[in-house]
Design a protein around this motif. Structure first.
Motif, PDB file in Angstrom:
ATOM      1  N   ASP A 145       0.869  -1.253  -0.113  1.00 56.11           N
ATOM      2  CA  ASP A 145       0.103  -0.084  -0.093  1.00 56.11           C
ATOM      3  C   ASP A 145       0.926   1.275  -0.133  1.00 56.11           C
ATOM      4  O   ASP A 145       0.447   2.193  -0.740  1.00 56.11           O
ATOM      5  N   GLU A 146       2.031   1.471   0.719  1.00 53.16           N
ATOM      6  CA  GLU A 146       2.613   2.398   0.949  1.00 53.16           C
ATOM      7  C   GLU A 146       3.739   2.722  -0.382  1.00 53.16           C
ATOM      8  O   GLU A 146       3.702   3.628  -0.673  1.00 53.16           O
ATOM      9  N   ILE A 147       4.037   1.564  -0.858  1.00 57.34           N
ATOM     10  CA  ILE A 147       4.879   1.622  -2.232  1.00 57.34           C
ATOM     11  C   ILE A 147       3.689   2.099  -3.324  1.00 57.34           C
ATOM     12  O   ILE A 147       4.361   3.028  -4.035  1.00 57.34           O
ATOM     13  N   ASP A 148       2.659   1.661  -3.318  1.00 55.32           N
ATOM     14  CA  ASP A 148       1.862   2.342  -4.366  1.00 55.32           C
ATOM     15  C   ASP A 148       1.375   3.546  -4.022  1.00 55.32           C
ATOM     16  O   ASP A 148       1.230   4.372  -5.180  1.00 55.32           O
ATOM     17  N   ARG A 149       1.367   4.329  -2.852  1.00 54.66           N
ATOM     18  CA  ARG A 149       1.548   5.779  -2.612  1.00 54.66           C
ATOM     19  C   ARG A 149       2.477   6.559  -3.203  1.00 54.66           C
ATOM     20  O   ARG A 149       2.672   7.777  -2.796  1.00 54.66           O
ATOM     21  N   GLY A 150       3.661   5.582  -3.589  1.00 52.75           N
ATOM     22  CA  GLY A 150       4.764   6.512  -3.842  1.00 52.75           C
ATOM     23  C   GLY A 150       5.923   6.593  -3.196  1.00 52.75           C
ATOM     24  O   GLY A 150       6.900   7.207  -3.526  1.00 52.75           O
ATOM     25  N   ARG A 151       5.610   5.927  -1.948  1.00 51.14           N
ATOM     26  CA  ARG A 151       6.945   5.817  -1.124  1.00 51.14           C
ATOM     27  C   ARG A 151       7.946   4.864  -1.530  1.00 51.14           C
ATOM     28  O   ARG A 151       7.759   3.994  -2.211  1.00 51.14           O
ATOM     29  N   SER A 152       9.378   5.323  -1.298  1.00 51.66           N
ATOM     30  CA  SER A 152      10.274   4.192  -1.341  1.00 51.66           C
ATOM     31  C   SER A 152      10.212   3.299  -0.271  1.00 51.66           C
ATOM     32  O   SER A 152       9.573   3.265   0.494  1.00 51.66           O
ATOM     33  N   VAL A 153      10.992   2.119  -0.709  1.00 53.46           N
ATOM     34  CA  VAL A 153      10.823   1.025   0.100  1.00 53.46           C
ATOM     35  C   VAL A 153      11.175   1.286   1.590  1.00 53.46           C
ATOM     36  O   VAL A 153      10.586   0.942   2.582  1.00 53.46           O
ATOM     37  N   PRO A 154      12.304   2.206   2.113  1.00 49.01           N
ATOM     38  CA  PRO A 154      12.773   2.461   3.387  1.00 49.01           C
ATOM     39  C   PRO A 154      11.600   3.416   4.027  1.00 49.01           C
ATOM     40  O   PRO A 154      11.121   3.234   5.092  1.00 49.01           O
ATOM     41  N   ASP A 155      11.124   4.278   3.175  1.00 51.38           N
ATOM     42  CA  ASP A 155      10.131   5.127   3.765  1.00 51.38           C
ATOM     43  C   ASP A 155       8.497   4.463   3.777  1.00 51.38           C
ATOM     44  O   ASP A 155       7.941   4.717   5.111  1.00 51.38           O
ATOM     45  N   ALA A 156       8.346   3.389   3.071  1.00 49.30           N
ATOM     46  CA  ALA A 156       7.229   2.595   3.226  1.00 49.30           C
ATOM     47  C   ALA A 156       7.599   1.719   4.505  1.00 49.30           C
ATOM     48  O   ALA A 156       6.397   1.524   5.586  1.00 49.30           O
ATOM     49  N   VAL A 157       8.784   1.113   4.906  1.00 50.79           N
ATOM     50  CA  VAL A 157       8.984   0.024   6.143  1.00 50.79           C
ATOM     51  C   VAL A 157       8.780   1.249   7.261  1.00 50.79           C
ATOM     52  O   VAL A 157       7.916   0.928   8.326  1.00 50.79           O
ATOM     53  N   THR A 158       9.104   2.483   7.238  1.00 50.30           N
ATOM     54  CA  THR A 158       9.070   3.334   8.369  1.00 50.30           C
ATOM     55  C   THR A 158       7.599   3.667   8.603  1.00 50.30           C
ATOM     56  O   THR A 158       7.115   3.665   9.685  1.00 50.30           O
ATOM     57  N   ALA A 159       6.620   3.877   7.560  1.00 48.22           N
ATOM     58  CA  ALA A 159       5.309   4.506   7.786  1.00 48.22           C
ATOM     59  C   ALA A 159       4.723   3.263   8.403  1.00 48.22           C
ATOM     60  O   ALA A 159       3.779   3.178   9.266  1.00 48.22           O
ATOM     61  N   VAL A 160       4.925   1.761   8.024  1.00 51.57           N
ATOM     62  CA  VAL A 160       4.332   0.737   8.597  1.00 51.57           C
ATOM     63  C   VAL A 160       4.557   0.427  10.074  1.00 51.57           C
ATOM     64  O   VAL A 160       3.747   0.164  10.876  1.00 51.57           O
ATOM     65  N   LEU A 161       5.818   0.761  10.262  1.00 47.69           N
ATOM     66  CA  LEU A 161       6.470   0.553  11.748  1.00 47.69           C
ATOM     67  C   LEU A 161       5.709   1.397  12.439  1.00 47.69           C
ATOM     68  O   LEU A 161       5.621   1.230  13.737  1.00 47.69           O
ATOM     69  N   GLU A 162       5.598   2.899  12.241  1.00 47.56           N
ATOM     70  CA  GLU A 162       5.130   3.835  12.925  1.00 47.56           C
ATOM     71  C   GLU A 162       3.560   3.515  13.184  1.00 47.56           C
ATOM     72  O   GLU A 162       3.141   3.588  14.234  1.00 47.56           O
ATOM     73  N   ARG A 163       2.919   2.875  12.337  1.00 46.53           N
ATOM     74  CA  ARG A 163       1.598   2.437  12.398  1.00 46.53           C
ATOM     75  C   ARG A 163       1.604   1.302  13.354  1.00 46.53           C
ATOM     76  O   ARG A 163       0.724   1.125  14.278  1.00 46.53           O
ATOM     77  N   ALA A 164       2.319   0.272  13.107  1.00 46.47           N
ATOM     78  CA  ALA A 164       2.495  -1.012  14.156  1.00 46.47           C
ATOM     79  C   ALA A 164       2.520  -0.304  15.595  1.00 46.47           C
ATOM     80  O   ALA A 164       2.042  -0.695  16.268  1.00 46.47           O
ATOM     81  N   HIS A 165       3.683   0.454  15.903  1.00 45.17           N
ATOM     82  CA  HIS A 165       3.715   0.986  16.983  1.00 45.17           C
ATOM     83  C   HIS A 165       2.649   1.553  17.860  1.00 45.17           C
ATOM     84  O   HIS A 165       2.270   1.551  18.909  1.00 45.17           O
ATOM     85  N   SER A 166       1.852   2.482  17.000  1.00 46.95           N
ATOM     86  CA  SER A 166       0.804   3.129  17.584  1.00 46.95           C
ATOM     87  C   SER A 166      -0.451   2.257  17.808  1.00 46.95           C
ATOM     88  O   SER A 166      -1.377   2.640  18.539  1.00 46.95           O
ATOM     89  N   ALA A 167      -0.452   1.023  16.968  1.00 49.58           N
ATOM     90  CA  ALA A 167      -1.433   0.076  17.383  1.00 49.58           C
ATOM     91  C   ALA A 167      -1.166  -0.807  18.615  1.00 49.58           C
ATOM     92  O   ALA A 167      -2.035  -1.572  18.804  1.00 49.58           O
ATOM     93  N   GLY A 168       0.071  -0.733  19.153  1.00 49.57           N
ATOM     94  CA  GLY A 168       0.384  -1.394  20.186  1.00 49.57           C
ATOM     95  C   GLY A 168       0.905  -2.928  19.801  1.00 49.57           C
ATOM     96  O   GLY A 168       0.961  -3.767  20.543  1.00 49.57           O
ATOM     97  N   LEU A 169       1.314  -3.039  18.595  1.00 51.33           N
ATOM     98  CA  LEU A 169       2.023  -4.196  17.818  1.00 51.33           C
ATOM     99  C   LEU A 169       3.407  -3.873  18.223  1.00 51.33           C
ATOM    100  O   LEU A 169       3.930  -2.922  18.281  1.00 51.33           O
ATOM    101  N   HIS A 170       4.184  -5.436  18.462  1.00 46.74           N
ATOM    102  CA  HIS A 170       5.622  -5.328  18.679  1.00 46.74           C
ATOM    103  C   HIS A 170       6.100  -6.737  17.832  1.00 46.74           C
ATOM    104  O   HIS A 170       5.595  -7.528  17.664  1.00 46.74           O
ATOM    105  N   GLY A 171       7.392  -6.445  17.465  1.00 43.78           N
ATOM    106  CA  GLY A 171       8.110  -7.595  16.836  1.00 43.78           C
ATOM    107  C   GLY A 171       9.240  -7.945  17.343  1.00 43.78           C
ATOM    108  O   GLY A 171      10.000  -7.090  17.805  1.00 43.78           O
ATOM    109  N   SER A 172       9.273  -9.221  17.339  1.00 44.46           N
ATOM    110  CA  SER A 172      10.756  -9.818  17.781  1.00 44.46           C
ATOM    111  C   SER A 172      11.771  -9.508  16.666  1.00 44.46           C
ATOM    112  O   SER A 172      12.989  -9.151  16.796  1.00 44.46           O
ATOM    113  N   SER A 173      11.199  -9.571  15.279  1.00 44.32           N
ATOM    114  CA  SER A 173      12.027  -9.146  14.065  1.00 44.32           C
ATOM    115  C   SER A 173      11.291  -8.841  13.007  1.00 44.32           C
ATOM    116  O   SER A 173       9.931  -9.584  12.654  1.00 44.32           O
TER     117      SER A 173
END
Length: 277
Positions: A145-173
């Motif tokens: 979704d983020e790549i389709d919005r025109g984001r680079s892959v690093p920016d897409a990764v950042t956007a999804v991780l920020e959303r995950a943090h806000s939603a209370g999700l956490h990842g071992s990796s």
């Protein structure tokens, strides 16, 4: 928890070509533990017009199709995955990596929790719908979704991780290999403190220097004149000449250049997890 291999090459090469005979045998041994399926995605020619995907829920060592793939699939870029399914997620073929569409494919090593919140990886207005139950598929769809919005892959990764943090999700990796139309990207993002302590990660016969921590989440890169390879720990016995990829970064291996490019993720994407996965 899983094992990952990926490569980029100007000429088609096989998995055995890029990691060697010994590493192929180690990969098969690893599949006795990482036994909840295998999959691969690859481009065959220099034009990389077609993305090929193959996956199965059977252990790689017990599937003749995987053994055939090792020597018969010659690719200019590819990602290969062995799966050890995270408890709480499905173990059917639709839950097996790589997750792909016409242009992109992703393989992932890690666990995102809690499972009942993983749909929050996707933006509320996302039109994409997962087929299976896994965190990894939702991670892929959210990145797309983020790549389709025109984001680079690093920016897409950042956007999804920020959303995950806000939603209370956490990842071992969030370690991933993302194969796209013009490059392979390697996401290196893990929390060493969240290495699972009650899950078998290696075959019992592995020597102590392989079994002990580190290096379960480590990803290493090797470059030579013929191809560039990235692999999870445990696959290659002698890592001399293999460079450890820095945590909290995204590596880009472009199909039109031999030089890797590394982007360090911003602080908003690297907030450490605080809950045991």
């Amino acid at each position: 928890m899983c094992r990952l291999v990926g490569w980029v090459s100007p000429e088609p090469v096989t998995l055995r070509d890029v990691i060697g005979e010994t590493a192929v045998e180690r990969l098969l041994r690893l599949s006795t533990v990482h036994r909840h399926g295998w999959g691969a995605a690859w481009h065959e020619g220099a034009g990389r017009a077609d993305l090929h995907v193959r996956r199965a829920a059977a252990p790689a060592a017990e599937d003749r199709n995987f053994r055939e793939l090792v020597d018969t699939v010659a690719a200019t870029s590819a990602v290969v995955h062995l799966r050890m399914g995270t408890p709480g997620y499905g173990r059917t073929t639709v839950d097996t990596h790589p997750f792909a569409d016409a242009d992109w494919a992703l393989i992932h090593n890690g666990a995102v929790a809690p499972p009942d919140l993983v749909d929050r990886l996707l933006a509320a207005n996302s039109a994409r719908r997962p087929e299976g139950s896994t965190d990894s598929e939702r991670w892929f769809l959210a990145l797309r979704d983020e790549i389709d919005r025109g984001r680079s892959v690093p920016d897409a990764v950042t956007a999804v991780l920020e959303r995950a943090h806000s939603a209370g999700l956490h990842g071992s990796s969030w370690n991933s290999m993302l194969l796209g139309p013009s490059a392979m990207h390697v996401v290196v993002h893990h929390d060493h403190a969240l290495l699972p302590v009650d899950i078998q990660l290696w075959p019992d016969a592995y020597p102590e220097e392989i079994v002990c921590w580190p290096p379960y989440f480590d990803l290493r890169l090797q470059q030579n004149d013929a191809f560039t390879t990235v692999a999870s720990s445990g696959i290659v016995e002698d890592t001399t000449g293999w460079a450890l990829l820095p945590n909290m970064s995204v590596l880009r291996l472009g199909f039109d250049t031999a030089e890797p490019e590394t982007v360090v993720l911003p602080p908003s994407a690297v907030r450490p997890a605080t809950v045991q996965v």
